[in-house]
Design an enzyme around this catalytic site. Structure first.
Site, PDB file in Angstrom:
ATOM      1  N   ARG A   1      -5.874  -7.137  -2.399  1.00  0.00           N
ATOM      2  CA  ARG A   1      -5.357  -6.497  -3.603  1.00  0.00           C
ATOM      3  C   ARG A   1      -5.001  -7.506  -4.694  1.00  0.00           C
ATOM      4  O   ARG A   1      -4.689  -7.132  -5.811  1.00  0.00           O
ATOM      5  CB  ARG A   1      -4.136  -5.649  -3.270  1.00  0.00           C
ATOM      6  CG  ARG A   1      -2.982  -6.459  -2.743  1.00  0.00           C
ATOM      7  CD  ARG A   1      -1.893  -5.533  -2.306  1.00  0.00           C
ATOM      8  NE  ARG A   1      -0.673  -6.269  -2.045  1.00  0.00           N
ATOM      9  CZ  ARG A   1       0.464  -5.702  -1.710  1.00  0.00           C
ATOM     10  NH1 ARG A   1       0.525  -4.403  -1.606  1.00  0.00           N
ATOM     11  NH2 ARG A   1       1.524  -6.419  -1.485  1.00  0.00           N
TER      12      ARG A   1
ATOM     13  N   GLU B   1      -0.121  -1.384  10.779  1.00  0.00           N
ATOM     14  CA  GLU B   1      -0.653  -1.979   9.552  1.00  0.00           C
ATOM     15  C   GLU B   1      -2.046  -2.573   9.774  1.00  0.00           C
ATOM     16  O   GLU B   1      -2.623  -3.176   8.879  1.00  0.00           O
ATOM     17  CB  GLU B   1       0.303  -3.047   9.010  1.00  0.00           C
ATOM     18  CG  GLU B   1       0.728  -4.069  10.035  1.00  0.00           C
ATOM     19  CD  GLU B   1       1.885  -4.959   9.551  1.00  0.00           C
ATOM     20  OE1 GLU B   1       2.057  -5.083   8.336  1.00  0.00           O
ATOM     21  OE2 GLU B   1       2.579  -5.523  10.407  1.00  0.00           O
TER      22      GLU B   1
ATOM     23  N   ARG C   1      13.337  -7.278   6.320  1.00  0.00           N
ATOM     24  CA  ARG C   1      12.369  -8.360   6.472  1.00  0.00           C
ATOM     25  C   ARG C   1      13.150  -9.626   6.746  1.00  0.00           C
ATOM     26  O   ARG C   1      13.894 -10.104   5.893  1.00  0.00           O
ATOM     27  CB  ARG C   1      11.540  -8.520   5.193  1.00  0.00           C
ATOM     28  CG  ARG C   1      10.813  -7.251   4.788  1.00  0.00           C
ATOM     29  CD  ARG C   1       9.904  -7.564   3.602  1.00  0.00           C
ATOM     30  NE  ARG C   1       9.454  -6.332   2.959  1.00  0.00           N
ATOM     31  CZ  ARG C   1      10.090  -5.749   1.964  1.00  0.00           C
ATOM     32  NH1 ARG C   1      11.192  -6.286   1.465  1.00  0.00           N
ATOM     33  NH2 ARG C   1       9.617  -4.633   1.448  1.00  0.00           N
TER      34      ARG C   1
ATOM     35  N   CYS D   1       6.538   2.556   5.202  1.00  0.00           N
ATOM     36  CA  CYS D   1       7.374   1.605   4.477  1.00  0.00           C
ATOM     37  C   CYS D   1       6.607   0.814   3.429  1.00  0.00           C
ATOM     38  O   CYS D   1       7.106  -0.169   2.921  1.00  0.00           O
ATOM     39  CB  CYS D   1       8.080   0.663   5.447  1.00  0.00           C
ATOM     40  SG  CYS D   1       6.945  -0.408   6.341  1.00  0.00           S
TER      41      CYS D   1
ATOM     42  N   ARG E   1      12.977  -6.145  11.398  1.00  0.00           N
ATOM     43  CA  ARG E   1      11.615  -6.512  11.750  1.00  0.00           C
ATOM     44  C   ARG E   1      11.583  -7.979  12.169  1.00  0.00           C
ATOM     45  O   ARG E   1      12.122  -8.835  11.472  1.00  0.00           O
ATOM     46  CB  ARG E   1      10.664  -6.303  10.568  1.00  0.00           C
ATOM     47  CG  ARG E   1       9.203  -6.484  10.978  1.00  0.00           C
ATOM     48  CD  ARG E   1       8.264  -6.189   9.843  1.00  0.00           C
ATOM     49  NE  ARG E   1       8.348  -7.208   8.820  1.00  0.00           N
ATOM     50  CZ  ARG E   1       7.716  -7.130   7.651  1.00  0.00           C
ATOM     51  NH1 ARG E   1       6.988  -6.063   7.360  1.00  0.00           N
ATOM     52  NH2 ARG E   1       7.821  -8.091   6.761  1.00  0.00           N
TER      53      ARG E   1
ATOM     54  N   ASN F   1       0.827  -1.220   2.787  1.00  0.00           N
ATOM     55  CA  ASN F   1       0.244  -2.289   1.948  1.00  0.00           C
ATOM     56  C   ASN F   1      -0.831  -3.059   2.696  1.00  0.00           C
ATOM     57  O   ASN F   1      -1.945  -3.230   2.203  1.00  0.00           O
ATOM     58  CB  ASN F   1       1.318  -3.270   1.489  1.00  0.00           C
ATOM     59  CG  ASN F   1       2.400  -2.594   0.688  1.00  0.00           C
ATOM     60  OD1 ASN F   1       2.338  -1.395   0.490  1.00  0.00           O
ATOM     61  ND2 ASN F   1       3.378  -3.342   0.254  1.00  0.00           N
ATOM     62  N   ASP F   2      -0.486  -3.544   3.883  1.00  0.00           N
ATOM     63  CA  ASP F   2      -1.475  -4.288   4.646  1.00  0.00           C
ATOM     64  C   ASP F   2      -2.544  -3.363   5.213  1.00  0.00           C
ATOM     65  O   ASP F   2      -3.718  -3.708   5.239  1.00  0.00           O
ATOM     66  CB  ASP F   2      -0.808  -5.075   5.785  1.00  0.00           C
ATOM     67  CG  ASP F   2      -0.302  -6.430   5.282  1.00  0.00           C
ATOM     68  OD1 ASP F   2      -0.879  -6.930   4.300  1.00  0.00           O
ATOM     69  OD2 ASP F   2       0.650  -6.967   5.858  1.00  0.00           O
TER      70      ASP F   2
ATOM     71  N   HIS G   1       2.514  -8.426  -6.178  1.00  0.00           N
ATOM     72  CA  HIS G   1       3.949  -8.531  -5.922  1.00  0.00           C
ATOM     73  C   HIS G   1       4.776  -8.514  -7.200  1.00  0.00           C
ATOM     74  O   HIS G   1       5.847  -7.935  -7.247  1.00  0.00           O
ATOM     75  CB  HIS G   1       4.238  -9.795  -5.113  1.00  0.00           C
ATOM     76  CG  HIS G   1       3.841  -9.645  -3.685  1.00  0.00           C
ATOM     77  ND1 HIS G   1       2.811 -10.361  -3.118  1.00  0.00           N
ATOM     78  CD2 HIS G   1       4.298  -8.820  -2.733  1.00  0.00           C
ATOM     79  CE1 HIS G   1       2.672  -9.983  -1.870  1.00  0.00           C
ATOM     80  NE2 HIS G   1       3.548  -9.056  -1.608  1.00  0.00           N
TER      81      HIS G   1
END
Lengths: 210, 812
Positions: free
Chosen positions: B699, B665, B530, B736, B566, B688-689, B423
């Site tokens: 990660r 995801e 988010r 995304c 979301r 990402n997920d 992050h």
């Protein structure tokens, strides 16, 4: 229809016949831009394959392909040995555990083999190599499969695309292998590797048609 | 013992070369020949099985160097490696050096105890001396000049770069040779068969000899027009890491240490009172340290967490406690002073040690000592202030540390740990700071103030680069900055490919400020809002009216652009005090996302009501996190239906038939994407997920982080499958994750048919520029090739090599 071990043997026998018949042609093509041994190499390799399989033919498809790979690697001098050897090595892995292969498996077999050739030779489309026949053939077969075509339709589409790809190598300038040393002088000649690759697909389409 | 294998088309030649090498090796190197074929009628050729046997006969974990003669010898050797298997072939190096000179050089060096990498390098350059001794003497035809340069092109000196090189050489009034062949002849240059890593000797003679050599060297160094970056051969002056945030920066290195704590002199109470104060501070710091340990263990890895474990032991050290007590009593000083004196003495003692590992521990001691001192003095961890722009090095950074930076002062970042998807690094990328991560502990040995250069695209850090490297790197920095500026200019233009296929570029945001920023950066809407920002860091969930106000404010600041909200995604690493999750062995495989929402219907209903109401006058869509099964979507739709009926009854205005999308995801969602597509209005791939779940690799765990690579074939196939499922059902598919913002991935995603990209706002201009440089057929050919590859490395290599055709996009 599905392809079993007997059909695979038929294909390999056909390849021996075809490379023997076309030995002169392949050699002529190779003498223009290479070292004039491609026809001799392919004929020798598949003749050795034939006698190996006559002496000892494994009952499963995977082992058949493995022994083809071994024979080609051992008997075909020049780049064709490791390249076609890798093709059959990867094809063998794709057929692991299968007694019969369906249309999707056949496409997977060619995909694995062709990707293997790509990785081994590190050539790209347009470099005037085997891949210029193989990659379009793979695309056509995948499309045929997605469209729900039969084995015959898929393989015919592959062979037709390989033929077109083979002919398209004529105006290309070679960027891989010995022909690349010729630079612009390689333009105007059909690539012998693309030609032998086309023959490989043509034979599959013809023997597995029904 | 190192082994060597000589592969030749001729059995006699292979044996002869081996004899020569054995004589040099004095029995200290195992050497085997693999020459000719097994076929007595056609003895000239190579045989992968012979190569395999030869490698096996000399194999040990010290490694095996394989030297080869022409063309198919290389292919046979590579085939042999495939037959040998991955494990052992990782200890085998194929060397492109000359057969005879290379074998002799490698054997003598190996006999002297050199490593595989060293002998390989030496063998590769084994011709240099011979070439130098055989160069034609300068004649009276003008000055002569020569230089050595390394070829960087991954595919070697093939036709395209060779042709450019020849054209360049012909421009100068000089007779130019490359490795002793005429640079003016394409055939001669191609016949060199130069591969990546080859050192080429450029010689020129004539009036413009100097200019010719300079031009050729710089052209070859810059990748012969094929590669943007001028790479430099690996050396101790260079460190390789993970390319984490693109861009090039040069400047003085500053190591990030815990901020110094200022102590003020103050009246001292009795020693016992001071001891009590100190104990309390130490206990507090101990808790903090343990928390850091736990957090690091789950998020980074047990090895890295070990630092905090050691710090915690240090705080408990009885010798230290005794020393501090003595100072309090004997010196009659305050707790701060006693603590500082004793810990500094300890750290100094470590810093003076020979052992570099123990020396590095001094920093850990200083770090934990400062933690106690801050508690004593009541100072917060001070913001890091730099007096002049610098490149920072640190072990790793937390996102909040990165956020504290003034981006104008930080030129670049070098991280020992971390990965491109941490992050903190994502944040740095969003701030436009070049980052190289995963450098390992070596970087901490570089002194403060040393000039370093960071190349975040290649993942390389140069330490004290020489003038020529600086010049090249500065050129690239200028290019990078210019590209960023150009991208900023482009921001207001809608995104389209070169052949005018419209692509939607949206923003990922959390909050009103980012919504404003998104519009300023040229977003066509918000792909993901988010909503966690509303829920985190408070004791109770936000109510309906509070949420409604926030969603409305965001929708309004988007000025009519679409807003995808979301639903709350908690669980995993995000905890809320009012959502009791409890202990979970695997939080990421536990109660999170839609699973929480469907069992905490009170929370979900409130959020749904706020979202539907916000949609009354604004284009709002609903997006569901962590969907793994069609049932979850159906259940949610039923809840939305009930919520609509409720609002209807209450006479409140709301959005009817809101579009409901699902995050893709979880690999399970990919597998049933075709079924989900019948029920959903759109898909949003959360790469990402998805990457982490698909590869079963965390990660933030630097040992397995490289596995979590977006270019893994498994991941690419999942993306393709999702897009195809969406297309089959006629619904839109967006992506995304960070992958969407990576310009290297743009052609791949375009080629797969992705038509919506959702990225963090500052990255939008550059993404639009990347999109506009590709045509759809070009992108499709890239993605076709990429999807045919079987490793993420080859995909990355392909993507770095494939550049769009140079002609600029037509302006309408």
């Amino acid at each position: 229809m599905a392809v079993g071990q007997p059909e695979v043997l038929k294909w390999l026998e056909a390849l021996q016949r075809i490379y023997a018949e076309n030995r002169q042609w392949l050699t002529e093509l190779d003498s223009a831009i290479g070292d004039a041994d491609h026809g001799i190499n392919m004929d020798r390799g598949f003749t050795a394959v034939k006698s190996e399989l006559a002496a000892h033919s494994p009952s499963d498809i995977r082992s058949v392909f493995q022994s083809v790979a071994t024979v080609l690697i051992r008997h075909v001098g020049g780049a064709a040995g490791p390249l076609y050897g890798t093709f059959f090595l990867r094809a063998a892995a794709a057929c692991a555990g299968k007694n019969e292969i369906e249309a999707a498996d056949v496409v997977a077999l060619f995909q694995a083999g062709i990707e293997g050739v790509g990785q081994r030779g590190k050539a790209a489309a347009g470099d005037k190599t085997m891949l210029d026949a193989l990659l379009p053939a793979l695309d056509a077969m995948r499309k045929g499969l997605e469209d729900g075509g039969s084995m015959a339709i898929i393989l015919d589409a592959g062979a037709a695309a390989a033929q077109a790809g083979m002919l398209a190598t004529v105006p290309m300038q070679a960027r891989k292998g010995r022909a690349s040393y010729l630079g612009a002088r390689s333009i105007g000649h059909q690539d012998p590797g693309a030609t032998s690759s086309y023959l490989l697909l043509r034979a599959a389409a013809d023997t597995w048609r029904s | 013992m190192i082994g060597m294998v000589v592969v030749s088309h001729s059995a006699k030649l292979a044996e002869g070369v081996c004899d020569l090498a054995r004589q040099v090796a004095q029995g200290k190197v195992r050497i085997a020949a693999a020459g000719g074929t097994a076929d007595p009628e056609n003895p000239i050729g190579t045989d992968a099985f012979q190569v395999l046997q030869a490698i096996e006969s000399v194999y040990s974990e010290d490694g095996v160097l394989v030297l080869m003669d022409l063309g198919s010898a290389v292919l046979s050797a590579e085939t042999a490696l495939e037959l040998l298997g991955e494990e052992r072939s990782s200890h085998v190096q194929l060397c492109a050096g000359p057969l005879v000179e290379g074998a002799a050089a490698a054997a003598s060096l190996a006999a002297a105890g050199a490593s595989l990498a060293e002998i390989s390098l030496e063998a590769q350059n084994a011709l240099a001396g011979k070439v130098a001794s055989q160069l034609p003497r300068a004649e009276d035809t003008g000055p002569s000049e020569e230089a050595l340069v390394t070829l960087h092109n991954p595919l070697g000196l093939h036709a395209r770069p060779a042709a450019q090189l020849v054209r360049l050489a012909r421009r100068y009034q000089a007779r130019v040779t490359i490795d002793n062949v005429a640079a003016s002849s394409i055939n001669a240059v191609l016949s060199l068969g130069a591969r990546q890593g080859h050192q080429l000797r450029i010689c020129a003679q004539g009036a413009e000899a100097h200019e010719a050599v300079a031009a050729l060297v710089s052209f070859i160094e810059s990748g012969c027009g094929e590669l943007a970056p001028p790479l430099v051969a690996p050396s101790q002056h260079q460190a390789g890491g993970i390319p984490a945030s693109a861009g090039v920066a040069i400047g003085p290195l500053v190591k990030l240490r815990p901020a110094a704590v200022e102590t003020v002199s103050r009246a001292i109470g009795n020693p016992e009172a001071e001891r009590q104060r100190l104990m309390a501070a130490v206990n507090g710091a101990q808790e903090e340290t343990r928390a850091l340990y736990e957090w690091s263990k789950t998020h980074i890895g047990a090895d890295e967490a070990g630092i905090f474990d050691a710090q915690s032991l240090f705080l408990e050290d009885p010798e230290l406690a005794a020393g501090v007590s003595r100072r309090l009593v004997e010196d009659r000083v305050g707790a701060e002073s006693a603590w500082q004196t004793e810990t500094t003495r300890f750290a100094d003692r470590l810093a003076a040690l020979e052992d570099p590992y123990l020396r590095a521990r001094a920093a850990d001691v200083a770090d934990v000592a400062a933690r106690v001192l801050r508690r004593l003095t009541g100072q917060a961890s001070a913001a890091r202030v730099l007096r002049e722009p610098a490149i920072l090095s640190a072990h790793d950074l937390t996102p909040s540390e990165v956020k504290d930076f003034d981006p104008t002062m930080i030129l670049g970042l070098c991280l020992e740990a971390g990965s491109a998807s941490a992050h903190s690094v994502i944040l740095a990328r969003a701030m436009g700071i070049p980052v190289v991560a995963g450098l390992g502990p070596g970087i901490s040995a570089v002194a403060d103030g040393t000039i370093v250069a960071v190349d975040g695209e290649q993942g390389t850090v140069w330490i004290s680069p020489d003038a020529r490297q600086v010049e090249a790197l500065e050129g690239r920095r200028r290019d990078w900055l210019a590209a960023r500026r150009a991208a900023e200019l482009e921001r207001s233009r809608p995104a389209a490919t070169r052949d005018d296929r419209r692509i939607r570029v949206l923003a990922n945001i959390s909050g009103v400020a980012e919504a404003v920023e998104a519009v300023a950066c040229g977003a066509e809407g918000v792909g993901v809002l988010r909503t966690e920002f509303l829920f985190l860091g408070r004791a109770a969930a936000p109510g309906e009216e509070e949420q409604l106000a926030a969603y409305r404010a965001i929708a309004e600041s988007l000025g009519g652009r679409p807003l995808t909200i979301r639903a709350l995604d908690v669980g995993g690493d995000k905890r809320l005090p009012y959502v009791e999750i409890g202990e979970e062995a695997n939080p990421f495989l536990g109660w999170r996302g839609i699973r929480v929402l469907l069992s905490r219907r009170d929370l979900f209903r409130t959020q749904l009501r706020a979202i539907l109401r916000a949609g009354a006058a604004q284009p709002v869509e609903l997006l569901l996190p962590m969907i793994a099964a069609v049932d979850e979507l159906r259940e949610t739709k039923a809840m939305v239906g009930e919520t609509e009926a409720e609002l209807e009854r209450e006479g409140l205005p709301f959005k009817k038939n809101i579009r409901i999308g699902v995050m893709i995801e979880v690999p399970a969602a990919v597998a049933v994407a075709d079924q989900l597509a019948h029920e959903a209005s759109f898909f949003s791939i959360g790469s990402n997920d998805l990457i982490q779940y698909a590869m079963a690799a965390d990660r933030t765990n630097s040992r397995v982080a490289p596995m979590a690579d977006p270019f893994q074939p498994a991941v690419l196939r999942m993306i393709r499958q999702t897009i195809e499922a969406g297309r089959g059902a006629g619904i839109g598919v967006a992506l995304c994750g960070e992958l969407a913002a990576d310009p290297v991935a743009t052609p791949l995603l375009l080629g797969l048919g992705l038509e919506e990209f959702s990225v963090s706002a500052p990255l939008i201009p550059e993404l639009k520029r990347a999109i506009s440089s590709w045509s759809v057929p070009e992108a499709e050919s890239v993605s076709r090739e990429a999807l045919a590859m079987d490793s993420c490395q080859s995909v990355r290599r392909l993507l770095l090599l494939r550049r769009p055709s140079p002609e600029p996009r037509r302006q309408p």
